[in-house]
Scaffold this motif. Sequence first.
Motif, PDB file in Angstrom:
ATOM      1  N   LEU A  32       0.749  -1.051   0.054  1.00  0.00           N
ATOM      2  CA  LEU A  32       0.070  -0.005   0.053  1.00  0.00           C
ATOM      3  C   LEU A  32       1.013   1.346   0.053  1.00  0.00           C
ATOM      4  O   LEU A  32       1.387   1.489   0.986  1.00  0.00           O
ATOM      5  CB  LEU A  32      -0.909  -0.059   1.249  1.00  0.00           C
ATOM      6  N   GLY A  33       0.993   1.911  -1.198  1.00  0.00           N
ATOM      7  CA  GLY A  33       1.556   3.208  -1.202  1.00  0.00           C
ATOM      8  C   GLY A  33       0.436   4.343  -0.553  1.00  0.00           C
ATOM      9  O   GLY A  33      -0.883   4.109  -1.061  1.00  0.00           O
ATOM     10  N   ILE A  34       0.463   4.980   0.140  1.00  0.00           N
ATOM     11  CA  ILE A  34      -0.433   6.005   0.909  1.00  0.00           C
ATOM     12  C   ILE A  34       0.201   7.453   0.877  1.00  0.00           C
ATOM     13  O   ILE A  34       1.460   7.753   1.063  1.00  0.00           O
ATOM     14  CB  ILE A  34      -0.379   5.401   2.237  1.00  0.00           C
ATOM     15  N   GLY A  35      -0.952   8.146   0.386  1.00  0.00           N
ATOM     16  CA  GLY A  35      -0.806   9.764   0.488  1.00  0.00           C
ATOM     17  C   GLY A  35      -1.836  10.284   1.134  1.00  0.00           C
ATOM     18  O   GLY A  35      -3.004   9.757   1.295  1.00  0.00           O
ATOM     19  N   THR A  53      -8.298  20.535   4.960  1.00  0.00           N
ATOM     20  CA  THR A  53      -7.433  21.062   5.834  1.00  0.00           C
ATOM     21  C   THR A  53      -6.795  20.083   6.938  1.00  0.00           C
ATOM     22  O   THR A  53      -5.748  20.172   7.525  1.00  0.00           O
ATOM     23  CB  THR A  53      -7.834  22.091   6.573  1.00  0.00           C
ATOM     24  N   ASN A  54      -7.761  18.991   7.481  1.00  0.00           N
ATOM     25  CA  ASN A  54      -7.542  18.275   8.523  1.00  0.00           C
ATOM     26  C   ASN A  54      -7.009  16.746   7.897  1.00  0.00           C
ATOM     27  O   ASN A  54      -6.877  15.970   8.800  1.00  0.00           O
ATOM     28  CB  ASN A  54      -8.475  18.238   9.481  1.00  0.00           C
ATOM     29  N   ARG A  55      -6.757  16.589   6.613  1.00  0.00           N
ATOM     30  CA  ARG A  55      -6.548  15.411   5.947  1.00  0.00           C
ATOM     31  C   ARG A  55      -5.386  14.477   6.420  1.00  0.00           C
ATOM     32  O   ARG A  55      -5.232  13.472   6.596  1.00  0.00           O
ATOM     33  CB  ARG A  55      -6.239  15.470   4.543  1.00  0.00           C
ATOM     34  N   GLY A  56      -4.315  15.292   6.913  1.00  0.00           N
ATOM     35  CA  GLY A  56      -3.066  14.586   7.716  1.00  0.00           C
ATOM     36  C   GLY A  56      -3.584  13.880   9.123  1.00  0.00           C
ATOM     37  O   GLY A  56      -3.073  12.844   9.295  1.00  0.00           O
ATOM     38  N   ARG A  70      -6.385  13.301   9.869  1.00  0.00           N
ATOM     39  CA  ARG A  70      -7.398  12.083   9.691  1.00  0.00           C
ATOM     40  C   ARG A  70      -6.570  10.904   9.088  1.00  0.00           C
ATOM     41  O   ARG A  70      -6.808   9.946   9.799  1.00  0.00           O
ATOM     42  CB  ARG A  70      -8.437  12.442   8.863  1.00  0.00           C
ATOM     43  N   THR A  71      -5.628  11.010   8.479  1.00  0.00           N
ATOM     44  CA  THR A  71      -4.655  10.137   7.951  1.00  0.00           C
ATOM     45  C   THR A  71      -3.919   9.279   9.069  1.00  0.00           C
ATOM     46  O   THR A  71      -4.161   7.933   9.145  1.00  0.00           O
ATOM     47  CB  THR A  71      -3.767  10.564   6.701  1.00  0.00           C
ATOM     48  N   ASP A  72      -3.524  10.176  10.049  1.00  0.00           N
ATOM     49  CA  ASP A  72      -2.725   9.382  11.224  1.00  0.00           C
ATOM     50  C   ASP A  72      -3.852   8.426  11.987  1.00  0.00           C
ATOM     51  O   ASP A  72      -3.607   7.400  12.427  1.00  0.00           O
ATOM     52  CB  ASP A  72      -2.479  10.619  12.030  1.00  0.00           C
ATOM     53  N   GLU A  73      -5.161   9.023  12.209  1.00  0.00           N
ATOM     54  CA  GLU A  73      -6.029   8.421  12.981  1.00  0.00           C
ATOM     55  C   GLU A  73      -6.547   7.135  12.299  1.00  0.00           C
ATOM     56  O   GLU A  73      -6.720   6.005  12.661  1.00  0.00           O
ATOM     57  CB  GLU A  73      -7.293   9.083  13.177  1.00  0.00           C
ATOM     58  N   MET A  74      -6.837   7.328  10.847  1.00  0.00           N
ATOM     59  CA  MET A  74      -6.884   6.076   9.984  1.00  0.00           C
ATOM     60  C   MET A  74      -6.084   4.952   9.992  1.00  0.00           C
ATOM     61  O   MET A  74      -6.094   3.726  10.012  1.00  0.00           O
ATOM     62  CB  MET A  74      -7.166   6.521   8.385  1.00  0.00           C
ATOM     63  N   ILE A  75      -4.606   5.277   9.853  1.00  0.00           N
ATOM     64  CA  ILE A  75      -3.769   4.185  10.083  1.00  0.00           C
ATOM     65  C   ILE A  75      -3.681   3.542  11.632  1.00  0.00           C
ATOM     66  O   ILE A  75      -3.563   2.177  11.434  1.00  0.00           O
ATOM     67  CB  ILE A  75      -2.249   4.965   9.985  1.00  0.00           C
ATOM     68  N   THR A  76      -3.745   4.314  12.582  1.00  0.00           N
ATOM     69  CA  THR A  76      -4.054   3.523  13.943  1.00  0.00           C
ATOM     70  C   THR A  76      -5.511   2.602  14.016  1.00  0.00           C
ATOM     71  O   THR A  76      -5.171   1.515  14.553  1.00  0.00           O
ATOM     72  CB  THR A  76      -4.234   4.756  14.867  1.00  0.00           C
ATOM     73  N   LEU A  77      -6.528   3.137  13.316  1.00  0.00           N
ATOM     74  CA  LEU A  77      -7.887   2.401  13.296  1.00  0.00           C
ATOM     75  C   LEU A  77      -7.674   1.249  12.544  1.00  0.00           C
ATOM     76  O   LEU A  77      -7.864  -0.024  12.697  1.00  0.00           O
ATOM     77  CB  LEU A  77      -8.728   3.050  12.683  1.00  0.00           C
ATOM     78  N   GLY A  87       4.958  11.570   0.608  1.00  0.00           N
ATOM     79  CA  GLY A  87       5.107  13.050   1.125  1.00  0.00           C
ATOM     80  C   GLY A  87       6.552  13.369   1.458  1.00  0.00           C
ATOM     81  O   GLY A  87       7.442  12.482   1.759  1.00  0.00           O
ATOM     82  N   ARG A  88       6.629  14.497   1.484  1.00  0.00           N
ATOM     83  CA  ARG A  88       8.211  15.364   1.808  1.00  0.00           C
ATOM     84  C   ARG A  88       8.138  16.502   2.684  1.00  0.00           C
ATOM     85  O   ARG A  88       9.211  16.784   3.311  1.00  0.00           O
ATOM     86  CB  ARG A  88       8.608  15.880   0.425  1.00  0.00           C
ATOM     87  N   ALA A  89       6.840  17.003   3.156  1.00  0.00           N
ATOM     88  CA  ALA A  89       6.673  17.854   4.315  1.00  0.00           C
ATOM     89  C   ALA A  89       7.101  17.100   5.618  1.00  0.00           C
ATOM     90  O   ALA A  89       7.058  16.086   5.955  1.00  0.00           O
ATOM     91  CB  ALA A  89       5.479  18.310   4.086  1.00  0.00           C
ATOM     92  N   PRO A  90       7.416  18.057   6.552  1.00  0.00           N
ATOM     93  CA  PRO A  90       7.929  17.545   7.734  1.00  0.00           C
ATOM     94  C   PRO A  90       6.998  16.656   8.540  1.00  0.00           C
ATOM     95  O   PRO A  90       7.256  15.634   9.090  1.00  0.00           O
ATOM     96  CB  PRO A  90       8.120  18.996   8.807  1.00  0.00           C
ATOM     97  N   ALA A  91       5.617  17.221   8.350  1.00  0.00           N
ATOM     98  CA  ALA A  91       4.622  16.058   8.908  1.00  0.00           C
ATOM     99  C   ALA A  91       4.689  14.755   8.274  1.00  0.00           C
ATOM    100  O   ALA A  91       4.383  13.591   8.943  1.00  0.00           O
ATOM    101  CB  ALA A  91       3.172  16.918   8.963  1.00  0.00           C
ATOM    102  N   ALA A  92       4.586  14.887   7.095  1.00  0.00           N
ATOM    103  CA  ALA A  92       4.568  13.606   6.306  1.00  0.00           C
ATOM    104  C   ALA A  92       5.919  12.571   6.614  1.00  0.00           C
ATOM    105  O   ALA A  92       5.540  11.581   6.719  1.00  0.00           O
ATOM    106  CB  ALA A  92       4.363  13.900   4.949  1.00  0.00           C
TER     107      ALA A  92
END
Length: 285
Positions: A112-115, A131-134, A136-143, A183-188
Amino acid sequence: MQFGLNIVPVHPGQLSKVAVRAEELGFESLWSGEHVVTPTVLQHSYPGRTGKPPFAWNSRFLDPLATLTFLAGITSRVRLGTGVLVMPLHDPATLARAITTADVLSGGRLSLGIGVGWMREEFDATGQEFTNRGKRTDEMITLLDKLFREETPSFAGEFYSMPEVGFEPKPVQKPRPPFLIGGRAPAALRRVARDGDGWYGSLESPDEIRSILAKVQPLRAEYGRADLPFEVTAIMGWGKGYDRELVESYAAAGVDRLVVTPWARSRQAIEAIERFAADAGLEAQ
Protein backbone atom coordinates in the motif's frame (compact mmCIF):
# COMPACT_ATOMS: atom_id res chain seq x y z
CA MET A 1 17.01 -2.75 -8.14
CA GLN A 2 13.47 -4.07 -8.49
CA PHE A 3 11.19 -2.73 -11.20
CA GLY A 4 7.49 -2.14 -10.83
CA LEU A 5 5.12 -1.16 -13.62
CA ASN A 6 2.72 1.79 -13.44
CA ILE A 7 -0.59 0.51 -14.86
CA VAL A 8 -2.63 3.72 -14.42
CA PRO A 9 -2.33 4.79 -18.09
CA VAL A 10 -3.01 1.30 -19.50
CA HIS A 11 -6.26 1.19 -21.46
CA PRO A 12 -8.77 -1.06 -19.61
CA GLY A 13 -9.04 -3.25 -22.69
CA GLN A 14 -5.31 -3.95 -22.51
CA LEU A 15 -4.99 -4.26 -18.75
CA SER A 16 -5.16 -8.05 -18.50
CA LYS A 17 -2.69 -8.57 -21.32
CA VAL A 18 -0.22 -6.02 -19.95
CA ALA A 19 -0.39 -7.42 -16.39
CA VAL A 20 0.16 -11.02 -17.47
CA ARG A 21 2.96 -10.09 -19.85
CA ALA A 22 4.68 -7.95 -17.21
CA GLU A 23 4.69 -10.88 -14.81
CA GLU A 24 6.04 -13.18 -17.52
CA LEU A 25 8.84 -10.71 -18.30
CA GLY A 26 10.01 -10.52 -14.69
CA PHE A 27 8.61 -7.22 -13.44
CA GLU A 28 8.45 -7.39 -9.65
CA SER A 29 5.19 -5.46 -9.13
CA LEU A 30 2.20 -3.64 -10.67
CA TRP A 31 1.06 -0.26 -9.30
CA SER A 32 -2.29 1.48 -9.60
CA GLY A 33 -2.75 5.08 -8.42
CA GLU A 34 -5.88 6.90 -7.38
CA HIS A 35 -7.97 9.96 -8.03
CA VAL A 36 -11.71 9.69 -7.45
CA VAL A 37 -12.37 12.73 -9.63
CA THR A 38 -10.07 15.22 -11.35
CA PRO A 39 -11.72 18.66 -11.40
CA THR A 40 -11.33 20.58 -14.64
CA VAL A 41 -10.26 23.79 -12.91
CA LEU A 42 -7.39 23.71 -10.42
CA GLN A 43 -6.14 26.67 -8.43
CA HIS A 44 -2.89 25.03 -7.31
CA SER A 45 -0.11 23.06 -8.97
CA TYR A 46 1.20 19.71 -7.78
CA PRO A 47 3.41 20.38 -4.71
CA GLY A 48 7.01 21.05 -5.67
CA ARG A 49 6.25 21.16 -9.39
CA THR A 50 5.42 23.93 -11.84
CA GLY A 51 2.36 23.82 -14.04
CA LYS A 52 -0.63 21.54 -13.67
CA PRO A 53 -0.62 17.73 -13.86
CA PRO A 54 -1.44 16.29 -17.29
CA PHE A 55 -4.41 14.36 -15.94
CA ALA A 56 -6.15 17.38 -14.40
CA TRP A 57 -8.66 17.64 -17.20
CA ASN A 58 -9.18 13.96 -17.98
CA SER A 59 -9.80 11.45 -15.20
CA ARG A 60 -8.51 8.05 -16.31
CA PHE A 61 -8.23 6.23 -12.99
CA LEU A 62 -9.80 2.89 -12.18
CA ASP A 63 -10.39 2.18 -8.50
CA PRO A 64 -6.96 0.90 -7.41
CA LEU A 65 -7.97 -1.79 -4.92
CA ALA A 66 -10.71 -3.16 -7.19
CA THR A 67 -8.23 -3.20 -10.07
CA LEU A 68 -5.55 -4.98 -8.05
CA THR A 69 -8.06 -7.51 -6.74
CA PHE A 70 -9.02 -8.27 -10.34
CA LEU A 71 -5.36 -8.62 -11.33
CA ALA A 72 -4.78 -10.97 -8.40
CA GLY A 73 -6.98 -13.49 -10.15
CA ILE A 74 -4.96 -13.54 -13.39
CA THR A 75 -1.44 -13.36 -11.91
CA SER A 76 0.38 -15.56 -9.42
CA ARG A 77 3.73 -14.02 -8.46
CA VAL A 78 3.87 -10.28 -9.10
CA ARG A 79 3.24 -7.92 -6.18
CA LEU A 80 0.27 -5.56 -6.42
CA GLY A 81 0.55 -2.01 -5.11
CA THR A 82 -1.34 1.24 -4.76
CA GLY A 83 0.75 4.16 -5.92
CA VAL A 84 -0.76 5.96 -4.21
CA LEU A 85 -4.02 5.47 -2.36
CA VAL A 86 -5.41 8.84 -1.19
CA MET A 87 -6.37 7.60 2.26
CA PRO A 88 -8.44 10.52 3.62
CA LEU A 89 -10.86 10.32 0.68
CA HIS A 90 -12.18 7.09 2.27
CA ASP A 91 -13.87 5.97 5.44
CA PRO A 92 -11.55 3.67 7.40
CA ALA A 93 -13.80 0.62 7.91
CA THR A 94 -14.76 0.29 4.24
CA LEU A 95 -11.16 0.90 3.22
CA ALA A 96 -9.91 -1.77 5.64
CA ARG A 97 -12.35 -4.26 4.12
CA ALA A 98 -11.16 -3.48 0.58
CA ILE A 99 -7.50 -3.77 1.62
CA THR A 100 -8.10 -7.09 3.32
CA THR A 101 -10.03 -8.42 0.34
CA ALA A 102 -7.20 -7.58 -2.05
CA ASP A 103 -4.56 -9.07 0.25
CA VAL A 104 -6.49 -12.27 0.92
CA LEU A 105 -7.46 -12.91 -2.71
CA SER A 106 -3.92 -12.21 -3.90
CA GLY A 107 -2.44 -14.62 -1.36
CA GLY A 108 -0.64 -11.83 0.48
CA ARG A 109 0.83 -9.88 -2.45
CA LEU A 110 -0.52 -6.40 -1.65
CA SER A 111 1.61 -3.32 -0.89
CA LEU A 112 0.00 0.00 0.00
CA GLY A 113 1.46 3.26 -1.20
CA ILE A 114 -0.38 5.85 0.89
CA GLY A 115 -0.75 9.61 0.50
CA VAL A 116 -2.82 12.32 2.14
CA GLY A 117 -3.71 13.96 -1.19
CA TRP A 118 -2.89 17.38 -2.58
CA MET A 119 -5.81 18.32 -4.84
CA ARG A 120 -8.08 20.50 -2.70
CA GLU A 121 -10.69 20.59 -5.45
CA GLU A 122 -10.97 16.80 -5.38
CA PHE A 123 -11.67 16.88 -1.65
CA ASP A 124 -14.30 19.59 -2.18
CA ALA A 125 -15.96 17.59 -4.96
CA THR A 126 -16.17 14.44 -2.82
CA GLY A 127 -17.36 16.22 0.34
CA GLN A 128 -14.17 15.59 2.34
CA GLU A 129 -12.41 18.16 4.52
CA PHE A 130 -9.02 19.12 3.09
CA THR A 131 -7.34 21.02 5.92
CA ASN A 132 -7.37 18.13 8.45
CA ARG A 133 -6.48 15.37 6.00
CA GLY A 134 -3.10 14.69 7.63
CA LYS A 135 -4.53 14.27 11.11
CA ARG A 136 -7.33 12.10 9.76
CA THR A 137 -4.80 9.93 7.95
CA ASP A 138 -2.87 9.43 11.20
CA GLU A 139 -6.05 8.26 12.94
CA MET A 140 -6.97 6.02 10.02
CA ILE A 141 -3.61 4.25 10.13
CA THR A 142 -4.09 3.55 13.85
CA LEU A 143 -7.63 2.31 13.30
CA LEU A 144 -6.64 0.09 10.38
CA ASP A 145 -3.86 -1.41 12.47
CA LYS A 146 -6.37 -2.30 15.18
CA LEU A 147 -8.75 -3.88 12.66
CA PHE A 148 -5.91 -5.88 11.10
CA ARG A 149 -4.35 -7.07 14.38
CA GLU A 150 -6.97 -7.32 17.13
CA GLU A 151 -9.67 -9.95 17.57
CA THR A 152 -12.42 -7.50 18.58
CA PRO A 153 -11.05 -3.99 17.92
CA SER A 154 -12.56 -0.71 19.04
CA PHE A 155 -11.44 2.88 18.58
CA ALA A 156 -12.19 6.37 19.87
CA GLY A 157 -10.44 9.33 18.24
CA GLU A 158 -11.02 12.93 17.32
CA PHE A 159 -12.34 12.15 13.85
CA TYR A 160 -13.29 8.47 13.91
CA SER A 161 -14.82 6.15 16.45
CA MET A 162 -15.86 2.51 16.37
CA PRO A 163 -17.48 0.29 18.99
CA GLU A 164 -16.06 -3.16 19.62
CA VAL A 165 -16.48 -5.06 16.35
CA GLY A 166 -15.53 -8.27 14.66
CA PHE A 167 -13.34 -8.01 11.58
CA GLU A 168 -12.49 -11.22 9.75
CA PRO A 169 -10.67 -12.42 7.82
CA LYS A 170 -7.45 -10.64 8.69
CA PRO A 171 -4.91 -9.86 5.94
CA VAL A 172 -2.67 -12.73 4.92
CA GLN A 173 0.45 -10.61 5.53
CA LYS A 174 1.26 -10.16 9.20
CA PRO A 175 0.78 -7.87 10.93
CA ARG A 176 -0.50 -6.08 7.80
CA PRO A 177 0.37 -5.37 4.17
CA PRO A 178 3.35 -2.99 3.94
CA PHE A 179 2.44 0.70 4.28
CA LEU A 180 4.69 2.80 2.01
CA ILE A 181 3.83 6.35 3.01
CA GLY A 182 4.45 9.24 0.65
CA GLY A 183 5.13 12.93 1.15
CA ARG A 184 8.04 15.26 1.78
CA ALA A 185 6.66 17.88 4.19
CA PRO A 186 7.88 17.67 7.82
CA ALA A 187 4.57 16.21 9.05
CA ALA A 188 4.62 13.64 6.24
CA LEU A 189 8.17 12.56 7.04
CA ARG A 190 7.23 12.10 10.70
CA ARG A 191 4.32 9.93 9.54
CA VAL A 192 6.69 7.89 7.39
CA ALA A 193 9.10 7.39 10.30
CA ARG A 194 6.44 6.65 12.89
CA ASP A 195 3.99 4.50 10.92
CA GLY A 196 5.59 3.50 7.63
CA ASP A 197 7.14 0.27 6.44
CA GLY A 198 8.69 2.35 3.67
CA TRP A 199 8.48 5.57 1.68
CA TYR A 200 6.78 6.08 -1.69
CA GLY A 201 8.13 8.88 -3.83
CA SER A 202 6.56 10.62 -6.81
CA LEU A 203 8.82 11.99 -9.55
CA GLU A 204 11.63 13.07 -7.18
CA SER A 205 15.17 13.09 -8.52
CA PRO A 206 17.86 10.91 -6.90
CA ASP A 207 19.27 13.98 -5.13
CA GLU A 208 15.84 14.90 -3.76
CA ILE A 209 15.33 11.35 -2.50
CA ARG A 210 18.73 11.31 -0.85
CA SER A 211 17.81 14.51 1.01
CA ILE A 212 14.41 13.13 2.06
CA LEU A 213 15.84 9.87 3.39
CA ALA A 214 18.52 11.76 5.30
CA LYS A 215 15.68 13.39 7.22
CA VAL A 216 13.65 10.20 7.67
CA GLN A 217 16.35 8.00 9.16
CA PRO A 218 16.97 10.10 12.31
CA LEU A 219 13.21 10.30 12.84
CA ARG A 220 12.95 6.51 12.62
CA ALA A 221 15.62 6.26 15.30
CA GLU A 222 13.69 8.77 17.41
CA TYR A 223 10.63 6.49 17.24
CA GLY A 224 12.70 3.38 17.99
CA ARG A 225 12.14 1.93 14.52
CA ALA A 226 15.57 2.32 12.92
CA ASP A 227 16.23 -1.44 12.90
CA LEU A 228 12.89 -2.42 11.30
CA PRO A 229 12.68 -3.25 7.59
CA PHE A 230 12.14 -0.18 5.41
CA GLU A 231 11.74 -0.11 1.63
CA VAL A 232 11.98 2.88 -0.69
CA THR A 233 9.92 3.06 -3.86
CA ALA A 234 10.06 5.84 -6.47
CA ILE A 235 7.90 6.33 -9.54
CA MET A 236 9.48 7.79 -12.67
CA GLY A 237 7.90 9.89 -15.42
CA TRP A 238 6.10 8.42 -18.40
CA GLY A 239 7.83 7.48 -21.63
CA LYS A 240 11.23 6.77 -20.09
CA GLY A 241 13.00 3.63 -21.21
CA TYR A 242 15.75 1.83 -19.31
CA ASP A 243 18.63 4.15 -18.44
CA ARG A 244 21.43 2.33 -16.62
CA GLU A 245 23.10 5.49 -15.32
CA LEU A 246 19.82 6.87 -13.96
CA VAL A 247 18.94 3.55 -12.33
CA GLU A 248 22.33 3.44 -10.65
CA SER A 249 21.79 6.98 -9.38
CA TYR A 250 18.48 6.01 -7.81
CA ALA A 251 20.04 2.92 -6.26
CA ALA A 252 22.87 5.00 -4.80
CA ALA A 253 20.27 7.36 -3.31
CA GLY A 254 18.67 4.46 -1.43
CA VAL A 255 15.83 3.43 -3.76
CA ASP A 256 14.89 -0.26 -3.67
CA ARG A 257 12.18 -0.21 -6.37
CA LEU A 258 11.55 1.97 -9.41
CA VAL A 259 8.02 2.11 -10.79
CA VAL A 260 8.27 2.78 -14.52
CA THR A 261 5.95 3.70 -17.39
CA PRO A 262 8.16 3.02 -20.42
CA TRP A 263 5.67 4.09 -23.08
CA ALA A 264 4.19 7.38 -24.24
CA ARG A 265 0.94 5.95 -25.62
CA SER A 266 -1.08 3.12 -24.13
CA ARG A 267 -1.24 1.10 -27.33
CA GLN A 268 2.57 0.85 -27.19
CA ALA A 269 2.60 -0.68 -23.72
CA ILE A 270 3.39 -4.31 -24.56
CA GLU A 271 6.20 -3.42 -26.96
CA ALA A 272 7.60 -0.91 -24.47
CA ILE A 273 7.67 -3.24 -21.47
CA GLU A 274 9.26 -5.99 -23.55
CA ARG A 275 12.00 -3.60 -24.63
CA PHE A 276 12.49 -2.31 -21.08
CA ALA A 277 12.70 -5.84 -19.67
CA ALA A 278 15.32 -6.82 -22.26
CA ASP A 279 17.39 -3.69 -21.65
CA ALA A 280 17.17 -4.09 -17.85
CA GLY A 281 18.08 -7.79 -17.98
CA LEU A 282 14.90 -8.96 -16.28
CA GLU A 283 14.46 -12.72 -16.14
CA ALA A 284 11.35 -14.05 -17.84
CA GLN A 285 9.25 -16.33 -15.68
